[in-house]
Scaffold this motif. Structure first.
Motif, PDB file in Angstrom:
ATOM      1  N   ASP A 153      16.220   9.903  21.984  1.00 10.86           N
ATOM      2  CA  ASP A 153      17.300   9.139  21.083  1.00 10.86           C
ATOM      3  C   ASP A 153      17.413  10.001  19.880  1.00 10.86           C
ATOM      4  N   HIS A 203      14.128   1.002  19.677  1.00 15.30           N
ATOM      5  CA  HIS A 203      15.296   1.551  20.374  1.00 15.30           C
ATOM      6  C   HIS A 203      14.881   2.757  21.031  1.00 15.30           C
ATOM      7  N   GLU A 204      13.898   3.513  20.774  1.00 16.90           N
ATOM      8  CA  GLU A 204      13.431   4.784  21.339  1.00 16.90           C
ATOM      9  C   GLU A 204      12.331   4.499  22.343  1.00 16.90           C
ATOM     10  N   CYS A 264      11.358   4.952  14.664  1.00 16.86           N
ATOM     11  CA  CYS A 264      12.264   5.605  14.426  1.00 16.86           C
ATOM     12  C   CYS A 264      12.474   5.255  12.634  1.00 16.86           C
TER      13      CYS A 264
HETATM   14 ZN    ZN Z   1      16.100   6.311  16.680  1.00 16.35          ZN
END
Ligand code: ZN
Ligand code: NAD
Length: 345
Positions: free
Chosen positions: A152, A67-68, A42
């Motif tokens: 996400d 976080h993805e 990201c």
């Molecule tokens: Zn992200």
């Protein structure tokens, strides 16, 4: 027994990420353990890699970032109902509190105490991820791990794009990054009339045209007013989706909106960003700030749209094994790629 795992960690308070061996997280009674299959890189991960002022203020070290993700459930806490071992899943990376007024009203995405995996808490760039069962989003068979790993940012795009009614509307998207491009695909999918997407990077605009049926405009070379005229639009755009975080793009958007237009802002300006409010007042423009995804309505809507023909697969332009993460980050940092996916299997 699972003892140790490979992870990508912000070990030192300087540029870079480091591959480390870390203990597999222990789960609590309300958590699940997820074996990670794929992760997406990201823009946030690039800020953390670069160790800019935001990252320095926000991210503790050491911290496993990312976080993805998409993966499968391999362990289930004793209080958890309704999930099974082997379930393929993605999940919401915003960990919310349950006591605020907003959460108690069911508006989980507005909880002021939100913390992010890979930003404030241990993240998903690892072979195993601990996640509250509440945050798990099961993946239907027809959604691949690659797409699961970009839900996400697709969720950012969907949340922003569905902020206002787009049916039959003329939509301007500023910023053809991965999220802007996916928002363009969503706007097209839900029935906008014209979808114009702007950028100053020709690679990004080319990719936008490959992923979605949109009008790409290089604002460094083309006059947006001429594009509006060539499309036969009588007035300006009805809805604007700001996805660049760039001051000039926002100014141009306000200029190009029709009277009573609506703007949803996802892009994050790097610092203070002066705005000519009188133009916004006299055009009677509504502006909505958008943060994260609606939990879990955005997830429901995006999975439903993926099941009925929304295709964002071509926004993934590069795939790397995790051993080659440095090449993956270099690709993402070049600013010309689409989504970059790392393979942990
Ligand atoms: Zn992200
Ligand atoms: P990105 O940086 O990959 O894309 C931004 C694009 O804007 C780039 O292609 C850049 O060339 C383009 N741009 C620069 N100047 C421009 C101009 N004058 N006109 C038009 N385009 C211009 O970012 P992304 O990952 O696609 O994310 C989009 C934005 O959303 C970023 O600002 C990001 O920080 C933000 N974001 C916000 C949230 C949230 O919850 N609010 C979540 C994720 C990302």
């Amino acid at each position: 027994m699972r003892n140790d795992m490979i992870a990508l960690e912000k070990t030192h308070a300087r540029e870079g990420l480091w591959q480390v061996t870390a203990p597999v997280p222990e789960i609590g009674p309300d958590d699940v353990l997820i074996r990670v299959h794929k992760t997406g890189i990201c823009g946030t991960d690039i800020h953390i890699w670069n160790w800019d002022a935001w990252a320095e203020q926000t991210v503790p070290t050491p911290l496993i970032t990312g976080h993805e993700f998409a993966g499968e459930i391999v362990e289930i806490g004793s209080n958890v109902d309704g999930l099974v071992l082997g379930q393929r899943c993605s999940g919401e990376g915003h960990l919310i509190g349950k006591t605020s007024r907003q959460s108690r009203a069911g508006k989980f995405h507005l909880d002021p105490a939100t913390r992010g995996i890979g930003v404030n808490e241990q993240g998903a760039f690892a072979q195993y991820l601990r996640l509250p069962a509440f945050n798990v989003v099961p993946l239907p068979d027809e959604i691949s791990d690659d797409i699961g790993a970009i839900l996400d940012p697709l969720g950012n795009a969907v949340h922003t794009a569905l902020s206002f009614d787009l049916i039959g509307e003329d939509v301007l998207i500023t910023g053809a990054g991965p999220i802007g491009i996916m928002a363009a695909a969503v706007a097209r999918h839900v029935g906008a009339r014209h979808v114009v997407i702007t950028d100053v990077n020709p690679d990004r605009l080319r990719l936008a045209g490959e992923v979605a049926d949109v009008v790409p405009v290089n604002v460094a070379e083309q006059d947006l007013a001429e594009v509006i005229a060539s499309l036969g639009m009588q007035q300006g755009f009805d809805v604007g989706l700001e996805m660049s975080g760039n001051q000039a793009a926002l100014d141009q958007m306000v200029e190009a909106m029709t009277m009573g237009g609506r703007i949803a802002m996802l892009g994050i300006p790097p610092g203070q960003s002066p705005v000519d409010w009188s133009r916004i007042v006299f055009k009677a423009i509504t502006i909505k700030g958008v943060y994260g995804r609606e939990i879990f309505e955005t997830w429901y809507k995006m999975i439903a749209m993926l099941q009925n023909g929304l295709d964002v697969s071509r926004v993934i332009t590069h795939r790397f094994a995790v051993a080659d993460f440095e090449a993956g980050f270099a690709t993402m940092r070049s600013g010309s790629s689409g989504k970059v996916v790392l393979d942990w299997t």
